[in-house]
Design a protein around this motif. Structure first.
Motif, PDB file in Angstrom:
ATOM      1  N   GLU A  89      28.778 -52.050  24.524  1.00 15.32           N
ATOM      2  CA  GLU A  89      28.929 -50.625  24.808  1.00 15.32           C
ATOM      3  C   GLU A  89      28.196 -49.819  23.740  1.00 15.32           C
ATOM      4  OE1 GLU A  89      30.295 -49.071  27.343  1.00 15.32           O
ATOM      5  OE2 GLU A  89      30.794 -50.973  28.331  1.00 15.32           O
ATOM      6  N   LEU A  90      27.363 -48.876  24.164  1.00 13.86           N
ATOM      7  CA  LEU A  90      26.555 -48.104  23.232  1.00 13.86           C
ATOM      8  C   LEU A  90      27.427 -47.355  22.223  1.00 13.86           C
ATOM      9  CD1 LEU A  90      23.761 -47.151  22.353  1.00 13.86           C
ATOM     10  CD2 LEU A  90      23.940 -45.282  24.017  1.00 13.86           C
ATOM     11  N   GLN A  91      28.514 -46.774  22.679  1.00 13.13           N
ATOM     12  CA  GLN A  91      29.381 -46.014  21.786  1.00 13.13           C
ATOM     13  C   GLN A  91      29.921 -46.897  20.658  1.00 13.13           C
ATOM     14  OE1 GLN A  91      30.254 -42.550  21.801  1.00 13.13           O
ATOM     15  NE2 GLN A  91      30.888 -43.269  19.780  1.00 13.13           N
ATOM     16  N   ASN A  92      30.384 -48.079  21.000  1.00 14.40           N
ATOM     17  CA  ASN A  92      30.915 -48.996  19.991  1.00 14.40           C
ATOM     18  C   ASN A  92      29.823 -49.479  19.044  1.00 14.40           C
ATOM     19  OD1 ASN A  92      33.512 -48.842  21.079  1.00 14.40           O
ATOM     20  ND2 ASN A  92      33.134 -50.527  22.506  1.00 14.40           N
ATOM     21  N   LEU A  93      28.622 -49.649  19.580  1.00 15.59           N
ATOM     22  CA  LEU A  93      27.505 -50.124  18.754  1.00 15.59           C
ATOM     23  C   LEU A  93      27.093 -49.073  17.722  1.00 15.59           C
ATOM     24  CD1 LEU A  93      25.335 -51.875  21.503  1.00 15.59           C
ATOM     25  CD2 LEU A  93      26.633 -53.004  19.680  1.00 15.59           C
ATOM     26  N   VAL A  94      26.977 -47.816  18.137  1.00 11.50           N
ATOM     27  CA  VAL A  94      26.570 -46.784  17.178  1.00 11.50           C
ATOM     28  C   VAL A  94      27.680 -46.541  16.141  1.00 11.50           C
ATOM     29  CG1 VAL A  94      24.951 -45.654  18.753  1.00 11.50           C
ATOM     30  CG2 VAL A  94      27.321 -44.917  18.727  1.00 11.50           C
ATOM     31  N   ASN A  95      28.926 -46.699  16.568  1.00  9.25           N
ATOM     32  CA  ASN A  95      30.026 -46.593  15.592  1.00  9.25           C
ATOM     33  C   ASN A  95      29.930 -47.695  14.546  1.00  9.25           C
ATOM     34  OD1 ASN A  95      31.125 -44.361  16.834  1.00  9.25           O
ATOM     35  ND2 ASN A  95      32.622 -45.514  18.021  1.00  9.25           N
ATOM     36  N   ARG A  96      29.560 -48.900  15.005  1.00 10.27           N
ATOM     37  CA  ARG A  96      29.419 -50.043  14.101  1.00 10.27           C
ATOM     38  C   ARG A  96      28.261 -49.813  13.117  1.00 10.27           C
ATOM     39  NH1 ARG A  96      31.395 -53.867  11.005  1.00 10.27           N
ATOM     40  NH2 ARG A  96      30.407 -55.921  11.209  1.00 10.27           N
ATOM     41  N   ILE A  97      27.157 -49.261  13.618  1.00  6.91           N
ATOM     42  CA  ILE A  97      26.019 -48.963  12.740  1.00  6.91           C
ATOM     43  C   ILE A  97      26.443 -47.968  11.666  1.00  6.91           C
ATOM     44  CG2 ILE A  97      23.749 -47.820  12.652  1.00  6.91           C
ATOM     45  CD1 ILE A  97      23.194 -48.950  15.453  1.00  6.91           C
ATOM     46  N   LYS A 127      21.851 -53.172  18.853  1.00 12.44           N
ATOM     47  CA  LYS A 127      22.299 -54.533  18.516  1.00 12.44           C
ATOM     48  C   LYS A 127      21.371 -55.167  17.482  1.00 12.44           C
ATOM     49  CE  LYS A 127      23.838 -57.155  21.896  1.00 12.44           C
ATOM     50  NZ  LYS A 127      23.951 -57.856  23.205  1.00 12.44           N
ATOM     51  N   ALA A 128      20.054 -54.897  17.606  1.00  7.60           N
ATOM     52  CA  ALA A 128      19.101 -55.471  16.656  1.00  7.60           C
ATOM     53  C   ALA A 128      19.325 -54.910  15.249  1.00  7.60           C
ATOM     54  CB  ALA A 128      17.670 -55.182  17.122  1.00  7.60           C
ATOM     55  N   ILE A 129      19.668 -53.632  15.139  1.00 10.74           N
ATOM     56  CA  ILE A 129      19.953 -53.027  13.834  1.00 10.74           C
ATOM     57  C   ILE A 129      21.169 -53.698  13.197  1.00 10.74           C
ATOM     58  CG2 ILE A 129      20.752 -50.914  12.689  1.00 10.74           C
ATOM     59  CD1 ILE A 129      19.048 -49.328  14.684  1.00 10.74           C
ATOM     60  N   ILE A 130      22.213 -53.889  13.993  1.00 13.31           N
ATOM     61  CA  ILE A 130      23.439 -54.524  13.482  1.00 13.31           C
ATOM     62  C   ILE A 130      23.167 -55.962  13.063  1.00 13.31           C
ATOM     63  CG2 ILE A 130      25.758 -55.296  14.131  1.00 13.31           C
ATOM     64  CD1 ILE A 130      25.867 -52.833  16.013  1.00 13.31           C
ATOM     65  N   GLU A 131      22.443 -56.704  13.904  1.00 12.02           N
ATOM     66  CA  GLU A 131      22.155 -58.107  13.596  1.00 12.02           C
ATOM     67  C   GLU A 131      21.321 -58.243  12.338  1.00 12.02           C
ATOM     68  OE1 GLU A 131      20.346 -62.118  15.782  1.00 12.02           O
ATOM     69  OE2 GLU A 131      20.355 -60.181  16.827  1.00 12.02           O
ATOM     70  N   GLN A 173      24.135 -61.650  12.309  1.00 10.53           N
ATOM     71  CA  GLN A 173      24.655 -62.233  13.545  1.00 10.53           C
ATOM     72  C   GLN A 173      24.745 -61.150  14.624  1.00 10.53           C
ATOM     73  OE1 GLN A 173      28.487 -63.846  12.379  1.00 10.53           O
ATOM     74  NE2 GLN A 173      29.556 -61.959  12.958  1.00 10.53           N
ATOM     75  N   PRO A 174      24.503 -61.520  15.875  1.00 11.95           N
ATOM     76  CA  PRO A 174      24.509 -60.519  16.949  1.00 11.95           C
ATOM     77  C   PRO A 174      25.914 -60.032  17.239  1.00 11.95           C
ATOM     78  CG  PRO A 174      24.223 -62.708  17.867  1.00 11.95           C
ATOM     79  CD  PRO A 174      24.158 -62.864  16.377  1.00 11.95           C
ATOM     80  N   PRO A 175      26.056 -58.745  17.557  1.00 11.63           N
ATOM     81  CA  PRO A 175      27.389 -58.209  17.872  1.00 11.63           C
ATOM     82  C   PRO A 175      27.823 -58.657  19.264  1.00 11.63           C
ATOM     83  CG  PRO A 175      25.726 -56.505  18.147  1.00 11.63           C
ATOM     84  CD  PRO A 175      25.014 -57.694  17.580  1.00 11.63           C
ATOM     85  N   ASP A 176      29.118 -58.764  19.463  1.00 13.72           N
ATOM     86  CA  ASP A 176      29.661 -59.159  20.757  1.00 13.72           C
ATOM     87  C   ASP A 176      29.702 -57.986  21.735  1.00 13.72           C
ATOM     88  OD1 ASP A 176      30.067 -61.735  19.842  1.00 13.72           O
ATOM     89  OD2 ASP A 176      32.062 -61.249  19.050  1.00 13.72           O
ATOM     90  N   ASN A 177      29.873 -56.800  21.199  1.00 11.49           N
ATOM     91  CA  ASN A 177      30.050 -55.621  22.045  1.00 11.49           C
ATOM     92  C   ASN A 177      28.735 -55.188  22.675  1.00 11.49           C
ATOM     93  OD1 ASN A 177      30.904 -52.959  23.033  1.00 11.49           O
ATOM     94  ND2 ASN A 177      32.705 -53.328  21.741  1.00 11.49           N
TER      95      ASN A 177
END
Length: 616
Positions: free
Chosen positions: A285-293, A270-274, A279-283
């Motif tokens: 779930e680890l899978q969704n977060l790494v996909n977003r990265i 989440k910190a990488i995405i933010e 802005q912090p991600p809403d999700n």
């Protein structure tokens, strides 16, 4: 009340027999005051000593389960520190009693074997004619068993009281060693470059590596690791590189994440995405977060700093590194860590091991933080003397500089210079704090190995083999079957945690470390953690030491000095080193120090003294 002698030899099968035996003894005025109930209690105590030994070991293991929490809280809570000292004392006493018990069992087995090997005629004679020596041996066994039984009973009572107190403290049992009682400070990428001194060489080396053109053959992502003990300036160097003008222009995306401890995959993701989208991600779930990265950095050349990494678990790293592979060739990941094992776990393509600063750079930092002209003739000499006490540790120089700035007078600076630097609370807490985090990462056995190094003087050139053998003698290296191998592993672990430096390696044995040193401040930290256990004394200091609590002692006695007989009072001593001493000491010394496990006579006149007395 104690029971001795023929009571056990008679091996009474009932309490009527016991009472009869007591009556006979009363006639001989040996145990006139012992009642039937007392006799019963004593017999049960002696007979049940084997079970009590097992109970004692179990009770200690229960309390040791909260040791991690106690050690992490002791620097903040004085009551916890006192409790921990008492627990250590009881642990030592228990170890000594168990040693005494095991030794007695071994001697008993040897006697049985010797008796079995004696001639059949002698066995028959002994079976019909009880000798006084046989009776004496039985008497001695009973006395030893009885003495150990009472010691164990007393220790069990002390342990039980400590257990009750631990409940009142609300200690937590850590199943996950990553949990910490003291929160790690969070870092950011912001830095005031004008207040940074030194590290020019390392800074240029790091920036050059970050700007290097990536080839198709280079690993992606390309990982660089900064390694060094706590307070060495790893984060500062990472901040300097992150804010370098050329670095900022070279990468499309720059990301800073303070990982800290424990390693939380979701929080880091989440910190990488933010950091990228502000802005912090809403999700969650680890899978969704790494996909977003992966989506955010795909095809982009990024620079990611992961500051203060502690976890050596590949499972923590793997999901993130798979996502980070989506970046363009030439992307860089910079990791700062105290642990060499982290750099190996992430397959670093390049590592930089930070060394200490020069004395001049230390003074520059002190003067800058203290807002003092570095060329001030009045304070310059004193200031340089104080800066040299930092032994090249940037954090120590920074904290000392703030202390100097608040006490800006020649006399106050002289008072600081003449005092023990660690008596200054601000300096002690600030400098030793980062080392405490590294220390808390160690297992109990490796902590013992590290603290044992406090027995050696500062700037001592440790021999790897010497240390391993000393740890084996103290029982820090596990079972008797793999003690040396375990000691070797403990040494490697301390190396990987940056507790040693200045390595000498064997060119013929895969660069195996054979000798090393310990930074003075790391040594000071070890001494702080072994207060009232480790002592180095000369004849002038003997009277000022509580020898009863001493477990490890180094004697520095000069020639023509009379041996201090007060050492006889150190009944619990486990280590005795003689250094730079030609003093002749009495041979009956070891009759008083019965708990000794390690003895170093390398610099003493013991051998010469022994040979002279042997000839006479």
């Amino acid at each position: 009340m104690h029971i001795y002698g023929s009571l056990a030899l008679r091996k009474c099968s009932s309490f009527n027999s016991i009472q009869q035996s007591l009556t006979e003894r009363n006639k001989h005025q040996m145990f006139a005051s012992i009642t039937f109930q007392e006799a019963e209690q004593e017999i049960r105590l002696v007979i049940g000593v084997d079970e009590e030994v097992r109970k004692l070991e179990g009770n200690l293991r229960t309390i040791q389960a909260v040791l991690d929490d106690a050690e992490k809280r002791q620097l903040k809570e004085e009551a916890v520190k006192l409790w921990l000292k008492r627990l250590k004392d009881v642990s030592y006493e228990m170890d000594d009693v168990l040693d005494e018990w095991n030794t007695a069992m071994i001697k008993s087995e040897i006697e049985k074997q010797e008796k079995a090997e004696s001639s059949p005629i002698l066995k028959k004679v002994c079976s019909f004619i009880p000798s006084s020596s046989c009776c004496f041996r039985q008497f001695k066994k009973l006395g030893l068993r009885h003495g150990i039984a009472h010691k164990i009973k007393e220790l069990s009572e002390n342990l039980d009281e400590l257990r009750k107190e631990s409940d009142r403290f609300g200690f937590r049992i850590y199943l996950n060693r990553d949990t910490e009682a003291v929160a790690r400070p969070k870092t950011t990428s912001l830095i005031d470059v004008s207040k940074i001194c030194g590290r020019d060489k390392e800074r240029n080396e790091l920036v050059s590596n970050l700007l290097g053109k990536g080839s198709q053959e280079e690993k992606s992502p390309h990982v660089i690791s900064l390694i060094g003990m706590g307070g060495m300036g790893k984060t500062t160097l990472a901040q300097l590189a992150y804010n370098d003008v050329d670095v900022q222009a070279h990468f499309e995306t720059l990301i800073w994440v303070c990982v800290s401890n424990p390693f939380d995959q979701i929080r880091v993701a989440k910190a990488i995405i933010e950091s990228i989208v502000d802005q912090p991600p809403d999700n969650t779930e680890l899978q969704n977060l790494v996909n977003r990265i992966c989506d955010l950095i795909r095809g982009k050349k990024f620079f990611l700093v992961l500051d203060d990494v502690w976890s050596e678990k590949p499972n923590d790293w793997e999901p993130l590194v798979l996502a980070l592979k989506c970046g363009a060739q030439g992307s860089r990941i910079l990791i700062t860590t105290c642990k060499e094992g982290v750099a190996k776990m992430v397959n670093s393509a390049y590592t930089i091991n930070l060394d200490v600063l020069s004395d001049e750079d230390s003074w520059l930092i002190c003067s800058l933080v203290a807002s003092v002209d570095k060329d001030d003739e009045q304070l310059g000499k004193l200031g340089r003397g104080l800066a040299n006490k930092c032994k090249g540790l940037p954090l120590a120089a920074k904290i000392l500089g703030s202390v100097m700035g608040g006490q800006r007078s020649r006399q106050k600076w002289k008072n600081i210079l003449d005092s023990n630097l660690w008596e200054l609370e601000d300096v002690q807490n600030g400098v030793l704090g980062p080392l405490l985090y590294s220390y808390n990462e160690l297992s109990s056995a490796i902590k013992q190995c590290f603290l044992y190094c406090a027995n050696f003087p500062k700037n001592y050139l440790f021999s790897r083999n010497e240390l391993v053998y000393q740890w084996m003698a103290q029982g820090y290296s596990g079972s008797k079957y793999d003690m040396e191998d375990m000691g070797e592993r403990h040494f490697e672990k301390l190396v990987m945690h940056s507790f040693f430096q200045d390595f000498e390696k064997d060119d013929n044995d895969d660069d195996k470390i054979i000798r090393c040193k310990m930074h003075d401040i790391v040594h000071d930290f070890a001494l702080t953690m072994t207060t009232n256990e480790c002592f180095t004394i000369d004849v002038d200091k003997v009277l000022g030491i509580e020898l009863k609590s001493a477990r490890h002692l180094t004697l520095e006695l000069k020639k023509k000095t009379q041996f201090p007989v007060s050492i006889y009072n150190a009944k619990n001593l486990r280590t005795l080193f003689f250094r730079d001493s030609s003093i002749v000491f009495p041979l009956d010394l070891f009759q008083h120090l019965t708990c000794l496990r390690s003895l170093n006579l390398e610099y003493s006149a013991f051998e010469k003294n022994f040979q002279m007395k042997w000839k006479n």
